[in-house]
Design a protein around this motif. Sequence first.
Motif, mmCIF file in Angstrom:
data_model
loop_
_atom_site.group_PDB
_atom_site.id
_atom_site.type_symbol
_atom_site.label_atom_id
_atom_site.label_comp_id
_atom_site.label_asym_id
_atom_site.label_seq_id
_atom_site.Cartn_x
_atom_site.Cartn_y
_atom_site.Cartn_z
ATOM 1 N N MET A 16 6.708 -9.738 5.217
ATOM 2 C CA MET A 16 5.297 -9.596 5.554
ATOM 3 C C MET A 16 4.714 -8.412 4.797
ATOM 4 O O MET A 16 5.334 -7.357 4.701
ATOM 5 C CB MET A 16 5.112 -9.390 7.064
ATOM 6 N N ARG A 17 3.522 -8.595 4.264
ATOM 7 C CA ARG A 17 2.836 -7.519 3.566
ATOM 8 C C ARG A 17 2.571 -6.358 4.521
ATOM 9 O O ARG A 17 2.122 -6.556 5.655
ATOM 10 C CB ARG A 17 1.502 -8.037 3.024
ATOM 11 N N GLU A 36 3.407 -1.133 -10.016
ATOM 12 C CA GLU A 36 4.250 -2.323 -9.900
ATOM 13 C C GLU A 36 4.544 -2.647 -8.438
ATOM 14 O O GLU A 36 4.467 -3.805 -8.015
ATOM 15 C CB GLU A 36 5.561 -2.112 -10.670
ATOM 16 N N VAL A 37 4.885 -1.622 -7.667
ATOM 17 C CA VAL A 37 5.172 -1.840 -6.251
ATOM 18 C C VAL A 37 3.911 -2.256 -5.506
ATOM 19 O O VAL A 37 3.947 -3.134 -4.630
ATOM 20 C CB VAL A 37 5.796 -0.577 -5.621
ATOM 21 N N ARG A 38 2.781 -1.644 -5.846
ATOM 22 C CA ARG A 38 1.501 -2.035 -5.237
ATOM 23 C C ARG A 38 1.241 -3.525 -5.430
ATOM 24 O O ARG A 38 0.892 -4.248 -4.478
ATOM 25 C CB ARG A 38 0.375 -1.218 -5.858
ATOM 26 N N ASP A 39 1.418 -4.009 -6.649
ATOM 27 C CA ASP A 39 1.169 -5.417 -6.941
ATOM 28 C C ASP A 39 2.179 -6.310 -6.225
ATOM 29 O O ASP A 39 1.843 -7.419 -5.787
ATOM 30 C CB ASP A 39 1.223 -5.650 -8.440
ATOM 31 N N GLU A 40 3.403 -5.831 -6.114
ATOM 32 C CA GLU A 40 4.446 -6.586 -5.419
ATOM 33 C C GLU A 40 4.103 -6.746 -3.935
ATOM 34 O O GLU A 40 4.231 -7.836 -3.361
ATOM 35 C CB GLU A 40 5.782 -5.853 -5.581
ATOM 36 N N ILE A 41 3.647 -5.669 -3.315
ATOM 37 C CA ILE A 41 3.267 -5.720 -1.904
ATOM 38 C C ILE A 41 2.095 -6.682 -1.707
ATOM 39 O O ILE A 41 2.060 -7.463 -0.744
ATOM 40 C CB ILE A 41 2.917 -4.316 -1.393
ATOM 41 N N ALA A 42 1.129 -6.644 -2.609
ATOM 42 C CA ALA A 42 -0.052 -7.500 -2.489
ATOM 43 C C ALA A 42 0.301 -8.980 -2.531
ATOM 44 O O ALA A 42 -0.442 -9.813 -1.995
ATOM 45 C CB ALA A 42 -1.048 -7.165 -3.595
ATOM 46 N N GLU A 43 1.413 -9.319 -3.158
ATOM 47 C CA GLU A 43 1.830 -10.718 -3.272
ATOM 48 C C GLU A 43 2.630 -11.201 -2.071
ATOM 49 O O GLU A 43 2.900 -12.396 -1.953
ATOM 50 C CB GLU A 43 2.652 -10.908 -4.554
ATOM 51 N N GLN A 44 3.025 -10.286 -1.174
ATOM 52 C CA GLN A 44 3.810 -10.700 -0.011
ATOM 53 C C GLN A 44 2.934 -11.432 1.005
ATOM 54 O O GLN A 44 1.716 -11.252 1.036
ATOM 55 C CB GLN A 44 4.484 -9.488 0.634
ATOM 56 N N THR A 49 13.303 -11.794 12.661
ATOM 57 C CA THR A 49 12.869 -10.430 12.364
ATOM 58 C C THR A 49 11.771 -10.474 11.299
ATOM 59 O O THR A 49 11.650 -11.446 10.547
ATOM 60 C CB THR A 49 14.026 -9.554 11.851
ATOM 61 N N ILE A 50 10.972 -9.426 11.271
ATOM 62 C CA ILE A 50 9.902 -9.295 10.274
ATOM 63 C C ILE A 50 10.214 -8.078 9.418
ATOM 64 O O ILE A 50 10.466 -6.987 9.928
ATOM 65 C CB ILE A 50 8.535 -9.133 10.954
ATOM 66 N N ASP A 51 10.186 -8.267 8.105
ATOM 67 C CA ASP A 51 10.566 -7.223 7.148
ATOM 68 C C ASP A 51 9.357 -6.888 6.278
ATOM 69 O O ASP A 51 8.834 -7.755 5.569
ATOM 70 C CB ASP A 51 11.728 -7.728 6.284
ATOM 71 N N VAL A 52 8.897 -5.636 6.341
ATOM 72 C CA VAL A 52 7.711 -5.230 5.571
ATOM 73 C C VAL A 52 8.061 -4.543 4.251
ATOM 74 O O VAL A 52 7.170 -4.078 3.539
ATOM 75 C CB VAL A 52 6.797 -4.300 6.404
ATOM 76 N N ARG A 53 9.320 -4.484 3.904
ATOM 77 C CA ARG A 53 9.699 -3.819 2.657
ATOM 78 C C ARG A 53 9.389 -4.709 1.459
ATOM 79 O O ARG A 53 9.613 -5.927 1.510
ATOM 80 C CB ARG A 53 11.194 -3.497 2.666
ATOM 81 N N PRO A 54 8.908 -4.142 0.361
ATOM 82 C CA PRO A 54 8.797 -4.945 -0.862
ATOM 83 C C PRO A 54 10.201 -5.325 -1.346
ATOM 84 O O PRO A 54 11.148 -4.542 -1.173
ATOM 85 C CB PRO A 54 8.096 -4.007 -1.840
ATOM 86 N N PRO A 55 10.374 -6.512 -1.934
ATOM 87 C CA PRO A 55 11.712 -6.952 -2.349
ATOM 88 C C PRO A 55 12.442 -5.975 -3.257
ATOM 89 O O PRO A 55 13.661 -5.825 -3.160
ATOM 90 C CB PRO A 55 11.429 -8.289 -3.044
ATOM 91 N N SER A 56 11.724 -5.291 -4.157
ATOM 92 C CA SER A 56 12.405 -4.366 -5.060
ATOM 93 C C SER A 56 12.895 -3.123 -4.341
ATOM 94 O O SER A 56 13.624 -2.312 -4.925
ATOM 95 C CB SER A 56 11.477 -3.959 -6.211
ATOM 96 N N MET A 57 12.525 -2.967 -3.061
ATOM 97 C CA MET A 57 12.979 -1.826 -2.270
ATOM 98 C C MET A 57 13.733 -2.306 -1.031
ATOM 99 O O MET A 57 13.812 -1.600 -0.032
ATOM 100 C CB MET A 57 11.792 -0.942 -1.898
ATOM 101 N N GLY A 58 14.297 -3.511 -1.104
ATOM 102 C CA GLY A 58 15.181 -3.997 -0.058
ATOM 103 C C GLY A 58 14.677 -5.157 0.763
ATOM 104 O O GLY A 58 15.433 -5.738 1.538
ATOM 105 N N GLY A 59 13.411 -5.518 0.652
ATOM 106 C CA GLY A 59 12.865 -6.609 1.447
ATOM 107 C C GLY A 59 13.622 -7.901 1.210
ATOM 108 O O GLY A 59 13.837 -8.298 0.060
ATOM 109 N N THR A 60 14.005 -8.565 2.280
ATOM 110 C CA THR A 60 14.852 -9.750 2.185
ATOM 111 C C THR A 60 14.290 -10.880 3.041
ATOM 112 O O THR A 60 14.008 -10.686 4.223
ATOM 113 C CB THR A 60 16.283 -9.437 2.663
#
Length: 377
Positions: free
Chosen positions: A194-195, A355-363, A175-186
């Motif tokens: 995936m970003r 913070e979430v923006r930067d987190e997504i950019a690192e995925q 499966t592919i998960d697009v959620r940022p880790p701080s919002m559930g991405g695993t």
Amino acid sequence: MTVRVLCTAVPGSGLFLPTVPLAWALRAAGHEVLLLNNGDGARAAAGAGLPVVDPLPERDLWAEFLAAVAGMLKGDADREPERGGFGWFGQHMIDGMLPVARAFRPDLVITTTEQGAGRLIAADLGVPLVEQGIRLGWAGLEEHVVTSRRDIADYLEPTRQRLGLPEAPVEPVATIDVRPPSMGGTATDTQFLMRYVPYNESRVVPGWVALPPERPRVCLTLGSVLPALGGVGVLRGILADLSTMDIEILLALGDIDLSELGELPANVRPLGWMPLGALMPTCAAIVHHGGSATVMTPLVHGVPQVSLPKFADQPLNAKLMADRGVGLTVAEPEQVGAALARVLDDPAFGKAAAEVRDEIAEQPSPAAVVARLAELV
């Protein structure tokens, strides 16, 4: 090694458009890609420059689905489908999909949870099935996704038997998960983070959209489903409240008739269809219905949010957004103005959004995920 990949999804824009960037990445890596979709979904795929076949060109399933939902909301029994749920799309599309899929001979099938026909095709061809997550609230290994996957498989069991297709595991190989880790991405061995790359179709954007506004710019949208179900009237009171604030409002409602709203306030710009990703860089906030793509796009750009969710996954998306501190969720239209004022005035919301923006950019980018997908073949 060149991999042949078949991609499919439900034709609703919010359930299909988020899949486009991965298809782009597959093609850019030199892989052969074919999309199977219907109606506006097929036309949007073609507009995105992707090879696509409409397996049911004589029908527009998404329009039929929305008409049925509207009928149920109005208590019109004649508009109800014989069976509800997303499995309905796979039931009606699979007969046209199978011959094309067999001729294309994919090495891999990528589908969204909602399009159960992808599972039947992968089983028929004996190739791996990957499930592409596109939502914030219903994603990955969450119980709702597992339950939905099984419900859709059960829904399509009579169709599988009618077509004489082999039995297939309900669970995909990955499966592919697009959620940022701080919002559930695993991330696991079989779940790839995936970003999220926003895609809301392409339009020619007015030059002023890219220029810094003279006062705070706020986008107001209800997505594509609510306006189609007659949900525009709720904006009258919201716009009246927001007209008293020193802000510029970008009203993004697509091609919906706005006449029932009467004369728009002086600080409102009606935009019709406009990609949210093009609007977010100069927006100070967004007010929306809680649709998954509509929540994810401002997250990518670090824009605080106010959400007025109604149904489906909207309440969960809005709750996840609010719990992360990126914005506020409200229950009534009358609460939108006060919530927006708070989001604009309190820098904590902007800090959390950044913070979430930067987190997504690192995925991992879609290009990085493509390499992992090729290893499954």
